[in-house]
Design a protein around this motif. Sequence first.
Motif, short mmCIF file in Angstrom:
data_model
loop_
_atom_site.label_atom_id
_atom_site.label_comp_id
_atom_site.label_asym_id
_atom_site.label_seq_id
_atom_site.Cartn_x
_atom_site.Cartn_y
_atom_site.Cartn_z
N ILE A 117 37.95 33.21 70.62
CA ILE A 117 37.26 34.29 69.91
C ILE A 117 37.66 34.17 68.44
O ILE A 117 38.84 34.31 68.10
CB ILE A 117 37.63 35.67 70.47
CG1 ILE A 117 37.26 35.75 71.96
CG2 ILE A 117 36.91 36.77 69.69
CD1 ILE A 117 37.70 37.03 72.63
N GLU A 118 36.68 33.89 67.59
CA GLU A 118 36.93 33.63 66.19
C GLU A 118 36.62 34.87 65.35
O GLU A 118 35.62 35.55 65.59
CB GLU A 118 36.04 32.48 65.70
CG GLU A 118 36.03 31.25 66.60
CD GLU A 118 37.25 30.38 66.39
OE1 GLU A 118 37.81 30.41 65.28
OE2 GLU A 118 37.62 29.65 67.33
N PRO A 119 37.46 35.18 64.36
CA PRO A 119 37.11 36.28 63.45
C PRO A 119 35.93 35.88 62.57
O PRO A 119 35.83 34.74 62.12
CB PRO A 119 38.39 36.46 62.62
CG PRO A 119 39.07 35.14 62.66
CD PRO A 119 38.75 34.54 64.00
N LEU A 120 35.00 36.80 62.38
CA LEU A 120 33.86 36.55 61.49
C LEU A 120 33.40 37.88 60.93
O LEU A 120 33.30 38.87 61.65
CB LEU A 120 32.71 35.88 62.25
CG LEU A 120 31.51 35.48 61.40
CD1 LEU A 120 31.87 34.34 60.45
CD2 LEU A 120 30.33 35.06 62.28
N LEU A 121 33.12 37.91 59.63
CA LEU A 121 32.66 39.13 58.99
C LEU A 121 31.46 39.71 59.75
O LEU A 121 30.58 38.97 60.20
CB LEU A 121 32.26 38.86 57.55
CG LEU A 121 33.39 38.57 56.56
CD1 LEU A 121 32.82 38.18 55.20
CD2 LEU A 121 34.30 39.78 56.42
N PHE A 122 31.46 41.02 59.86
CA PHE A 122 30.37 41.79 60.45
C PHE A 122 30.30 41.69 61.97
O PHE A 122 29.36 42.19 62.58
CB PHE A 122 29.00 41.40 59.86
CG PHE A 122 29.04 41.13 58.38
CD1 PHE A 122 29.54 42.07 57.49
CD2 PHE A 122 28.60 39.92 57.89
CE1 PHE A 122 29.59 41.81 56.13
CE2 PHE A 122 28.65 39.65 56.53
CZ PHE A 122 29.14 40.60 55.65
N HIS A 123 31.27 41.04 62.61
CA HIS A 123 31.32 40.97 64.06
C HIS A 123 32.58 41.72 64.52
O HIS A 123 33.69 41.23 64.40
CB HIS A 123 31.37 39.52 64.55
CG HIS A 123 30.07 38.80 64.39
ND1 HIS A 123 29.56 38.48 63.15
CD2 HIS A 123 29.17 38.36 65.30
CE1 HIS A 123 28.40 37.86 63.32
NE2 HIS A 123 28.15 37.78 64.60
N GLN A 124 32.41 42.92 65.03
CA GLN A 124 33.55 43.77 65.36
C GLN A 124 34.44 43.16 66.43
O GLN A 124 35.66 43.25 66.35
CB GLN A 124 33.07 45.14 65.82
CG GLN A 124 32.51 46.03 64.72
CD GLN A 124 32.11 47.38 65.26
OE1 GLN A 124 31.12 47.51 65.99
NE2 GLN A 124 32.87 48.39 64.93
N ALA A 125 33.83 42.56 67.43
CA ALA A 125 34.62 42.00 68.53
C ALA A 125 35.01 40.56 68.30
O ALA A 125 35.71 39.97 69.11
CB ALA A 125 33.84 42.12 69.85
N GLY A 126 34.56 39.98 67.20
CA GLY A 126 34.80 38.57 66.95
C GLY A 126 33.69 37.72 67.53
O GLY A 126 32.77 38.21 68.19
N LEU A 127 33.79 36.44 67.31
CA LEU A 127 32.73 35.51 67.68
C LEU A 127 33.20 34.59 68.80
O LEU A 127 34.12 33.80 68.61
CB LEU A 127 32.35 34.68 66.45
CG LEU A 127 31.12 33.81 66.56
CD1 LEU A 127 29.87 34.67 66.39
CD2 LEU A 127 31.14 32.73 65.49
N PRO A 128 32.60 34.67 69.99
CA PRO A 128 33.01 33.74 71.06
C PRO A 128 32.55 32.33 70.72
O PRO A 128 31.43 32.13 70.26
CB PRO A 128 32.29 34.28 72.29
CG PRO A 128 31.11 35.00 71.76
CD PRO A 128 31.53 35.58 70.44
N SER A 129 33.42 31.36 70.97
CA SER A 129 33.07 29.98 70.63
C SER A 129 31.81 29.53 71.35
O SER A 129 31.05 28.71 70.84
CB SER A 129 34.23 29.04 70.96
OG SER A 129 34.63 29.17 72.31
N TYR A 130 31.55 30.11 72.53
CA TYR A 130 30.37 29.69 73.28
C TYR A 130 29.06 30.20 72.67
O TYR A 130 27.98 29.98 73.23
CB TYR A 130 30.46 30.06 74.76
CG TYR A 130 30.70 31.52 75.07
CD1 TYR A 130 29.69 32.48 74.96
CD2 TYR A 130 31.95 31.95 75.53
CE1 TYR A 130 29.91 33.80 75.28
CE2 TYR A 130 32.18 33.28 75.86
CZ TYR A 130 31.15 34.21 75.73
OH TYR A 130 31.35 35.53 76.06
N ILE A 131 29.14 30.86 71.51
CA ILE A 131 27.91 31.25 70.82
C ILE A 131 27.06 30.02 70.50
O ILE A 131 25.83 30.08 70.46
CB ILE A 131 28.21 32.04 69.53
CG1 ILE A 131 26.90 32.59 68.93
CG2 ILE A 131 28.93 31.19 68.50
CD1 ILE A 131 27.09 33.46 67.72
N LEU A 132 27.71 28.86 70.28
CA LEU A 132 26.96 27.65 69.99
C LEU A 132 26.13 27.21 71.19
O LEU A 132 25.03 26.66 71.04
CB LEU A 132 27.89 26.52 69.57
CG LEU A 132 28.73 26.77 68.30
CD1 LEU A 132 29.47 25.50 67.90
CD2 LEU A 132 27.85 27.26 67.15
#
Length: 261
Positions: A117-132
């Motif tokens: 789970i990566e930190p990213l602006l505007f994503h409260q819960a963070g960004l799961p790597s499997y988003i790709l």
Amino acid sequence: MPSSDHTFDPFSVDVVADTLFGLPGVEAVALGGSRAEGVNRPDSDWDIAIYYRSGFDPESVRGIGWPGHLSDLGGWGRVFNGGGKVTVGDQLIDIHYRDLGLVDEIHDTAVRGEFTIEPLLFHQAGLPSYILLAELGINQTLRGALPCWDYPAVLQKTAPLIWWDHSRHTLDYADSHARHGRVAQCAGLLSEAACHAAHAILAHRGVWVTNEKRLLDTAGLRGLDDVIMRLGSARGSLERAAADTRELLVATGTREGMSWR
């Protein structure tokens, strides 16, 4: 490379796709976002992903001459990589860089039930790597060829537990802020906890998530709005809101057939 004084008016997604596909190192171009899913508004922008495996230089996109700003590779983090907004004709285009080597790596870990789970602006819960992988599940390939995978069965078992664990711990901190009357921190963490829980619910369903815009709606957690709107500044009001949020998240997950730890 297209000349920097070339303009595209009126806008044509085919011209944009052809132009980007012709850049050095680009293996595929895909349409993403709301337009790929067919839920766009007339004024929605166009999300265009550039897929490369090696040797891609964002300067080649800048050299096209479209007005806007583009980051370098990695400007948006390890997973989301980079890109930016440009204007083509009268249309706003969101360009994303996507590294196929990283896509393969993330797929290999996802089929083992692992992700980050990566930190990213505007994503409260963070960004799961499997988003790709999620993007490839909904994107429309405009040029080239791209892989597309089903939701990994093992990930469908492991991811909900991880997301719910994050939600539970976030709720614990919201409780603490509620007891001390810290309205802003409490409200923010209640919303964040709901986003974690929504990821858990959608992972349990095996539904790909590409952003947080419709996350609560899709997971059936829009009722959090009512909890937040009832927030007051009194400690008792905050504690009730925290308890109501926990009840909402657990009840929704239980209706989905999930066994929370």
